[in-house]
Design a protein around this motif. Sequence first.
Motif, PDB file in Angstrom:
ATOM      1  N   TRP A  13      -7.346 -21.060  60.457  1.00  0.00           N
ATOM      2  CA  TRP A  13      -6.538 -21.099  59.234  1.00  0.00           C
ATOM      3  C   TRP A  13      -5.585 -22.282  59.231  1.00  0.00           C
ATOM      4  CZ3 TRP A  13      -7.487 -18.888  54.830  1.00  0.00           C
ATOM      5  CH2 TRP A  13      -8.346 -17.793  54.816  1.00  0.00           C
ATOM      6  N   GLY A  14      -5.127 -22.686  60.414  1.00  0.00           N
ATOM      7  CA  GLY A  14      -4.207 -23.805  60.474  1.00  0.00           C
ATOM      8  C   GLY A  14      -4.828 -25.143  60.128  1.00  0.00           C
ATOM      9  N   LEU A 217     -16.831 -23.837  56.769  1.00  0.00           N
ATOM     10  CA  LEU A 217     -15.684 -22.992  56.461  1.00  0.00           C
ATOM     11  C   LEU A 217     -16.069 -21.517  56.425  1.00  0.00           C
ATOM     12  CD1 LEU A 217     -13.494 -24.664  53.680  1.00  0.00           C
ATOM     13  CD2 LEU A 217     -12.756 -23.842  55.913  1.00  0.00           C
ATOM     14  N   GLY A 218     -17.168 -21.211  55.749  1.00  0.00           N
ATOM     15  CA  GLY A 218     -17.603 -19.821  55.651  1.00  0.00           C
ATOM     16  C   GLY A 218     -17.873 -19.219  57.024  1.00  0.00           C
ATOM     17  N   ALA A 219     -18.595 -19.963  57.872  1.00  0.00           N
ATOM     18  CA  ALA A 219     -18.876 -19.478  59.224  1.00  0.00           C
ATOM     19  C   ALA A 219     -17.586 -19.332  60.019  1.00  0.00           C
ATOM     20  CB  ALA A 219     -19.833 -20.438  59.927  1.00  0.00           C
ATOM     21  N   GLY A 220     -16.682 -20.300  59.849  1.00  0.00           N
ATOM     22  CA  GLY A 220     -15.410 -20.223  60.556  1.00  0.00           C
ATOM     23  C   GLY A 220     -14.588 -19.016  60.147  1.00  0.00           C
ATOM     24  N   PHE A 221     -14.538 -18.726  58.839  1.00  0.00           N
ATOM     25  CA  PHE A 221     -13.777 -17.577  58.358  1.00  0.00           C
ATOM     26  C   PHE A 221     -14.345 -16.261  58.900  1.00  0.00           C
ATOM     27  CE2 PHE A 221     -12.319 -19.966  54.303  1.00  0.00           C
ATOM     28  CZ  PHE A 221     -11.302 -20.556  55.043  1.00  0.00           C
ATOM     29  N   ASN A 225     -12.533 -13.868  61.634  1.00  0.00           N
ATOM     30  CA  ASN A 225     -12.221 -12.489  61.322  1.00  0.00           C
ATOM     31  C   ASN A 225     -12.619 -11.562  62.465  1.00  0.00           C
ATOM     32  OD1 ASN A 225     -11.430 -10.273  59.554  1.00  0.00           O
ATOM     33  ND2 ASN A 225     -13.594  -9.839  59.394  1.00  0.00           N
ATOM     34  N   PHE A 226     -13.797 -11.816  63.059  1.00  0.00           N
ATOM     35  CA  PHE A 226     -14.210 -11.015  64.210  1.00  0.00           C
ATOM     36  C   PHE A 226     -13.223 -11.177  65.364  1.00  0.00           C
ATOM     37  CE2 PHE A 226     -18.567 -11.217  62.309  1.00  0.00           C
ATOM     38  CZ  PHE A 226     -18.741  -9.848  62.178  1.00  0.00           C
ATOM     39  N   CYS A 227     -12.782 -12.410  65.592  1.00  0.00           N
ATOM     40  CA  CYS A 227     -11.803 -12.662  66.648  1.00  0.00           C
ATOM     41  C   CYS A 227     -10.492 -11.938  66.361  1.00  0.00           C
ATOM     42  CB  CYS A 227     -11.548 -14.163  66.785  1.00  0.00           C
ATOM     43  SG  CYS A 227     -12.931 -15.092  67.499  1.00  0.00           S
ATOM     44  N   LEU A 228     -10.112 -11.920  65.089  1.00  0.00           N
ATOM     45  CA  LEU A 228      -8.882 -11.248  64.695  1.00  0.00           C
ATOM     46  C   LEU A 228      -8.976  -9.749  64.936  1.00  0.00           C
ATOM     47  CD1 LEU A 228      -6.101 -11.598  63.358  1.00  0.00           C
ATOM     48  CD2 LEU A 228      -7.235 -11.315  61.158  1.00  0.00           C
ATOM     49  N   GLN A 229     -10.100  -9.164  64.533  1.00  0.00           N
ATOM     50  CA  GLN A 229     -10.292  -7.734  64.734  1.00  0.00           C
ATOM     51  C   GLN A 229     -10.259  -7.390  66.222  1.00  0.00           C
ATOM     52  OE1 GLN A 229     -10.497  -5.579  62.286  1.00  0.00           O
ATOM     53  NE2 GLN A 229     -10.858  -6.879  60.523  1.00  0.00           N
ATOM     54  N   LEU A 298      -2.819  -8.813  59.244  1.00  0.00           N
ATOM     55  CA  LEU A 298      -3.418  -9.547  60.343  1.00  0.00           C
ATOM     56  C   LEU A 298      -4.588  -8.798  60.960  1.00  0.00           C
ATOM     57  CD1 LEU A 298      -0.172 -10.781  62.147  1.00  0.00           C
ATOM     58  CD2 LEU A 298      -1.662 -12.074  60.635  1.00  0.00           C
ATOM     59  N   LYS A 299      -4.660  -7.498  60.748  1.00  0.00           N
ATOM     60  CA  LYS A 299      -5.750  -6.727  61.315  1.00  0.00           C
ATOM     61  C   LYS A 299      -6.960  -6.664  60.379  1.00  0.00           C
ATOM     62  CE  LYS A 299      -3.021  -3.769  64.337  1.00  0.00           C
ATOM     63  NZ  LYS A 299      -2.746  -2.401  64.761  1.00  0.00           N
ATOM     64  N   ASP A 300      -6.797  -7.070  59.159  1.00  0.00           N
ATOM     65  CA  ASP A 300      -7.875  -6.836  58.201  1.00  0.00           C
ATOM     66  C   ASP A 300      -8.317  -8.077  57.456  1.00  0.00           C
ATOM     67  OD1 ASP A 300      -8.085  -3.703  57.985  1.00  0.00           O
ATOM     68  OD2 ASP A 300      -5.971  -4.216  58.146  1.00  0.00           O
ATOM     69  N   MET A 301      -7.488  -9.092  57.388  1.00  0.00           N
ATOM     70  CA  MET A 301      -7.801 -10.208  56.520  1.00  0.00           C
ATOM     71  C   MET A 301      -8.437 -11.345  57.290  1.00  0.00           C
ATOM     72  SD  MET A 301      -5.262 -12.029  53.874  1.00  0.00           S
ATOM     73  CE  MET A 301      -5.854 -13.257  52.720  1.00  0.00           C
ATOM     74  N   PRO A 302      -9.505 -11.954  56.742  1.00  0.00           N
ATOM     75  CA  PRO A 302     -10.166 -13.055  57.445  1.00  0.00           C
ATOM     76  C   PRO A 302      -9.302 -14.282  57.463  1.00  0.00           C
ATOM     77  CG  PRO A 302     -11.051 -12.811  55.251  1.00  0.00           C
ATOM     78  CD  PRO A 302     -10.118 -11.651  55.449  1.00  0.00           C
TER      79      PRO A 302
END
Length: 302
Positions: A13-14, A217-221, A225-229, A298-302
């Motif tokens: 995101w940065g 971008l799509g693949a990164g998002f 998101n998986f990393c965030l979860q 932060l737990k749900d948003m890509p």
Amino acid sequence: MPALALVFNAFVWGVSWFPFRQIASHGLHPVWATALIYVLIFVAMGWLRRHAWQAFSVHPALVLLGLAAGLTNLCFNWAVTAGDVVRVVLLFYLMPLWSVLLAWIFLGERPTPAVLARVALALVGVAVVLKTPEVDWPVPASLADWLGVTAGFSFSVTNILLRRLRAAAAESRALAVFGGCALVAGATALAGTALGAIAAPPPLAAAPGWLGWAALLGAGFVFANFCLQYGAARLTASATAVIMLSEVLFASVSSVALGAGTMDTRIWIGGGLIVLAALWSSFARTPNGEDDRRTSLLKDMP
């Protein structure tokens, strides 16, 4: 590993501003880029996780969640493409201010003296950031500034809705977020193009260069998101929030290095106050002892 996963999410995101600007340089407006990326993600998830749709009949407020998350993504992606990335990211992180006001209005959580002190700290920081020699008052001075402020506000609205929808399945909330991003960006793109405010997408054959950046971008998002979860499920909410603040670092360093942002003494001071208020908010506790951000976006948003 959980901490590294969260750092990767913050990194995506940065630095997302750079692919968006590359896409824009090939003639595709960031609003159209956001719409196309999230439409594909939403369709794929809606098909692969069809059972997630069932929660919408039980929790109709998921629609509002999607709209709030969609406005967040639309404004943030547009802002970092159109304006100074450092200013946009700092204005986006005015979340402590908006969260306090929204929680007071919709959740009946009266602010304590400590909460008001955090709000004051954030307000002083944003005043320092916005007050330049060219302006008389510390108010947003450009479209990018207003988009950054709006993105932060809608992000806080999304947090409030997530707290109200904690009983809904995580997959259903994620589906609502993806769908809202696709809907809000798509509707804005169509309306803006019809009114002549947003350029129509160029023919793919005439400007194919944006396709690769959009796929990246799509693949990164999705991967972020998986990393965030993974990371948020294994760390405390306060630790997650603090690590995610590294997005400010990634955005600032990358944008300044590549000429898309500026860092002078005023930005350092104002930005430091805003980040300090966000850090203070991250470690705040609710009356029952739980982390304020336990149900954070932060737990749900890509």
